[in-house]
Design a protein around this motif. Structure first.
Motif, short mmCIF file in Angstrom:
data_model
loop_
_atom_site.label_atom_id
_atom_site.label_comp_id
_atom_site.label_asym_id
_atom_site.label_seq_id
_atom_site.Cartn_x
_atom_site.Cartn_y
_atom_site.Cartn_z
N TYR A 166 0.83 -1.20 0.00
CA TYR A 166 0.00 0.00 0.00
C TYR A 166 0.87 1.26 0.00
N ALA A 167 1.94 1.23 0.78
CA ALA A 167 2.81 2.41 0.87
C ALA A 167 3.40 2.75 -0.48
N ASP A 168 3.88 1.74 -1.20
CA ASP A 168 4.45 1.98 -2.53
C ASP A 168 3.41 2.58 -3.47
N ALA A 169 2.21 2.03 -3.43
CA ALA A 169 1.16 2.50 -4.33
C ALA A 169 0.71 3.91 -3.98
N ILE A 170 0.55 4.19 -2.69
CA ILE A 170 0.10 5.52 -2.26
C ILE A 170 1.16 6.58 -2.57
N LEU A 171 2.40 6.30 -2.22
CA LEU A 171 3.45 7.29 -2.44
C LEU A 171 3.72 7.51 -3.93
N ASP A 172 3.57 6.46 -4.73
CA ASP A 172 3.77 6.61 -6.16
C ASP A 172 2.76 7.60 -6.75
N ARG A 173 1.53 7.57 -6.25
CA ARG A 173 0.48 8.44 -6.78
C ARG A 173 0.52 9.84 -6.17
N LEU A 174 1.18 9.97 -5.03
CA LEU A 174 1.15 11.24 -4.32
C LEU A 174 2.43 12.04 -4.44
N VAL A 175 3.58 11.37 -4.41
CA VAL A 175 4.85 12.06 -4.24
C VAL A 175 5.60 12.31 -5.55
N HIS A 176 5.52 11.37 -6.47
CA HIS A 176 6.46 11.43 -7.60
C HIS A 176 6.26 12.66 -8.50
N ASN A 177 5.03 13.18 -8.57
CA ASN A 177 4.78 14.37 -9.40
C ASN A 177 4.48 15.59 -8.54
#
Length: 246
Positions: free
Chosen positions: A215-226
């Motif tokens: 979940y952490a990988d999925a959430i951070l990918d959608r929130l942090v990378h852009n």
């Protein structure tokens, strides 16, 4: 003075700004020197101003911003590490048009929530839809929504708003339901809408906060990378105001 038929017609058509302007100008002797084009321009200006004010009021009511913060009042004098050029660029709203995110991190009291509300206020001025929510309260409300069957409707409303301000993220670890709900919200918004997050915790600690690797990988990918990121530093603004000599 008898009411001019044009005044009644403007009101009947819902052109209340023009009607008020027509009434004021008809009572002003100086208006007799204006040409037809100038009269019309002034009527249209008043109508547009009234509609803008009403639209902004409606946007702000819906946004439920925590602070009455205006971008003109942002304090760059305090040593918080704010870059005026970066803030001015964010105030243009281009990042919202590009469906990018914004993360404001820093210790308690440095003005993260206030700055988030100032950016939200500017977005409302620009006729963008905004919604402010505190993360702990949001997860509590979503837990209740699962029980009363309103979760899908609430998720849809959270996904539709152009700027979602998620304040006080990271005050406590997420349970399984909150993790799932957050991922659903971000998945629905990813590449379509912008999310602004404020947190006392640095981004590097968010993975542990979510406490589930997948979940952490999925959430951070959608929130942090852009996301644009601002690390606000300094002492608590509340403490500074309290101790400031009078």
């Amino acid at each position: 003075m008898l009411t001019h038929p044009t005044f009644d017609q403007l009101n009947a058509m819902g052109l209340y700004g023009m009607a008020k302007a027509f009434h004021d100008m008809a009572a002003n002797p100086d208006a007799d020197s204006l040409g037809h084009a100038e009269w019309l321009a002034m009527l249209l200006d008043r109508e547009l101003a009234l509609r803008h004010d009403r639209r902004l009021s409606a946007r702000l009511r819906y946004a439920k911003l925590r602070h009455q913060a205006a971008p003109e009042d942002i304090d760059y004098r305090a040593e918080r590490g704010l870059d005026r050029r970066q803030i001015n660029e964010l105030l243009t709203g281009k990042w919202i048009d590009n469906f990018e995110n914004l993360i404001l991190e820093g210790p308690t009291g440095v003005g993260k929530s206030w700055l988030a509300c100032a950016l939200g206020h500017k977005a409302c001025r620009d006729n963008r839809s905004v919604l402010y929510v505190r993360a702990p309260k949001l997860f509590d409300e979503l837990a209740l929504a699962h029980g009363d069957g309103s979760f899908a409707r609430r998720l849809k409303s959270l996904g539709a708003v152009e700027l979602l301000i998620l304040d006080d993220w990271g005050l406590e670890p997420l349970d399984a339901q909150a993790r799932h709900d957050l991922l659903e919200i971000l998945e629905d918004r990813y590449g379509r809408r912008s999310t602004l997050v404020t947190s006392q915790l640095p981004v590097a600690e968010w993975h542990n906060l979510i406490s589930h690797a997948t979940y952490a990988d999925a959430i951070l990918d959608r929130l942090v990378h852009n996301a644009h990121r601002i690390d606000i530093k300094g002492d608590s603004m509340r403490r500074i105001k309290t101790t400031k000599p009078t």
